[in-house]
Design an enzyme around this catalytic site. Structure first.
Site, PDB file in Angstrom:
ATOM      1  N   ASP A  87       0.766  -1.256  -0.017  1.00 16.59           N
ATOM      2  CA  ASP A  87      -0.081  -0.109   0.094  1.00 16.59           C
ATOM      3  C   ASP A  87       0.884   1.120   0.048  1.00 16.59           C
ATOM      4  O   ASP A  87       1.618   1.505   0.962  1.00 16.59           O
ATOM      5  CB  ASP A  87      -0.910  -0.093   1.161  1.00 16.59           C
ATOM      6  N   ASP A  98      -3.261   7.271  -3.374  1.00 17.02           N
ATOM      7  CA  ASP A  98      -3.119   6.320  -2.268  1.00 17.02           C
ATOM      8  C   ASP A  98      -3.488   4.840  -3.288  1.00 17.02           C
ATOM      9  O   ASP A  98      -4.779   5.013  -3.712  1.00 17.02           O
ATOM     10  CB  ASP A  98      -4.114   6.808  -1.216  1.00 17.02           C
ATOM     11  N   HIS A 157     -11.363   6.320   2.077  1.00 11.75           N
ATOM     12  CA  HIS A 157     -11.383   7.629   2.621  1.00 11.75           C
ATOM     13  C   HIS A 157     -10.943   8.697   1.750  1.00 11.75           C
ATOM     14  O   HIS A 157     -10.430   8.594   0.613  1.00 11.75           O
ATOM     15  CB  HIS A 157     -10.068   7.599   3.586  1.00 11.75           C
ATOM     16  N   HIS A 165      -7.089  11.378   5.805  1.00 12.65           N
ATOM     17  CA  HIS A 165      -8.483  10.748   6.336  1.00 12.65           C
ATOM     18  C   HIS A 165      -9.609  11.909   6.484  1.00 12.65           C
ATOM     19  O   HIS A 165     -10.277  12.091   7.251  1.00 12.65           O
ATOM     20  CB  HIS A 165      -8.259  10.393   7.797  1.00 12.65           C
ATOM     21  N   GLU A 190     -11.145   1.251  -1.187  1.00 11.13           N
ATOM     22  CA  GLU A 190      -9.722   0.172  -0.810  1.00 11.13           C
ATOM     23  C   GLU A 190     -10.665  -0.922  -0.097  1.00 11.13           C
ATOM     24  O   GLU A 190     -10.627  -1.367   1.069  1.00 11.13           O
ATOM     25  CB  GLU A 190      -8.597   0.503   0.101  1.00 11.13           C
ATOM     26  N   GLU A 278      -6.573  -1.159  -4.070  1.00 10.46           N
ATOM     27  CA  GLU A 278      -6.955   0.536  -3.778  1.00 10.46           C
ATOM     28  C   GLU A 278      -6.506   1.173  -4.873  1.00 10.46           C
ATOM     29  O   GLU A 278      -5.610   1.027  -5.549  1.00 10.46           O
ATOM     30  CB  GLU A 278      -6.423   0.590  -2.619  1.00 10.46           C
TER      31      GLU A 278
HETATM   32 CO    CO Z   1      -5.960   4.139   1.770  1.00  6.16          CO
END
Ligand code: CO
Length: 293
Positions: A87, A98, A157, A165, A190, A278
């Protein structure tokens, strides 16, 4: 687009770079290879490209779902049978991409496919007006069709400026209602699929921290930690990144005084396997643009 062109470009650039570095990093996950070396090489590649990490490279094994990374002096190697989540977060001027994938060193192809298919099914329905609850419903249904459980207490998120976040939260399970998706929103989806309980809990080990208050520290080891933490502007950092000794004492002191927030390794039940996929996306007028694909 609702966001200005420069911001949009930064998100796109971060996404393109994250995609490339994720795959180059994942290629280093091989039976017998050193975890520490794989992590350090991948993180260095991001910096060499002129970007920065949005968080330490997360490498989580088997029943661990997230928030593990190499320890200082880590001697772990990748073993036959391991299911390895990679990740990666890349940021350019605080604009984040991300993205994650799962490397299968065993016989978990179906489980890997479950989270990947759920991610694709979710991306296919993202557009202004849909709710986060509807996205979660599709993720859960797709994972269950493959014969696994979604992890209920991990979510996608929003990605704000220097904010990992932000809202909205994208559930991995069916939910009534939720936030309404709007054009210009940037978020990561994700899905996690598991052979275990479908709920993750916090382990004892902590490798990743985030600064949440700007107060100074007195302990020399704590000051050394803050020297690494402060330039991160609230983005997470790794215990491994702090030079010198007594780092754990400094970290503990800063957590106790409310300056740092710890992110313990998250895992499903022992003996289970968790897969993850993700992507980051920007919501457009009639769908979305995936920045990390
Ligand atoms: Co993430």
């Amino acid at each position: 687009m609702i966001m200005n062109d420069e911001v949009y470009e930064a998100y796109r650039e971060a996404g393109a770079l994250a995609k490339k570095m994720l795959h180059q990093g994942a290629d280093l996950v091989k039976v017998g290879a050193s975890l520490l070396e794989m992590v350090e090489v991948t993180e260095a590649m991001v910096v060499e490209e002129g970007a920065d990490l949005a968080f330490p490279l997360n490498i989580s094994f088997n029943e661990a779902a997230a928030h593990d990374t190499a320890m200082p002096g880590d001697e772990r190697t990748f073993s036959s049978g391991d299911l390895v989540k990679v990740d990666l977060g890349v940021q350019i001027d605080g604009y984040i991409a991300d993205t994650a994938l799962t490397v299968d060193l065993g016989d978990h192809a179906d489980l890997v496919e479950a989270s990947r298919a759920a991610l694709e099914a979710a991306i296919a329905v993202v557009r202004p007006g849909i709710t986060t609850g509807e996205i979660g419903t599709i993720i859960q249904a797709t994972i269950e069709e493959h014969g696994y459980k979604p992890v209920a207490n991990l979510t996608g998120h929003g990605l704000g400026h220097y904010d990992l976040h932000a809202s909205p939260t994208i559930p991995n399970i069916a939910m009534a209602g939720g936030a309404v998706i709007e054009e210009g929103m940037v978020f990561a989806i994700e899905p996690f699929a598991t052979t275990g309980s479908g709920r993750i809990s916090e382990g004892n080990r902590v490798e990743i921290y985030q600064q949440i208050a700007a107060r100074p520290a007195r302990l020399p080891s704590a000051r050394r930690v803050l020297k690494i933490a402060r330039p991160r502007r609230g983005l997470p950092f790794a215990r491994r990144w702090v030079p010198g000794g007594k780092v754990d004492i400094g970290l503990m002191n800063l957590v106790q005084s409310g300056i740092l927030h710890p992110f313990p390794v998250l895992h499903d039940v022992p003996g289970s396997f968790v897969s993850q996929a993700e992507h980051t996306l920007i919501v457009t007028a009639d769908g979305c643009e995936v920045t990390t694909r």
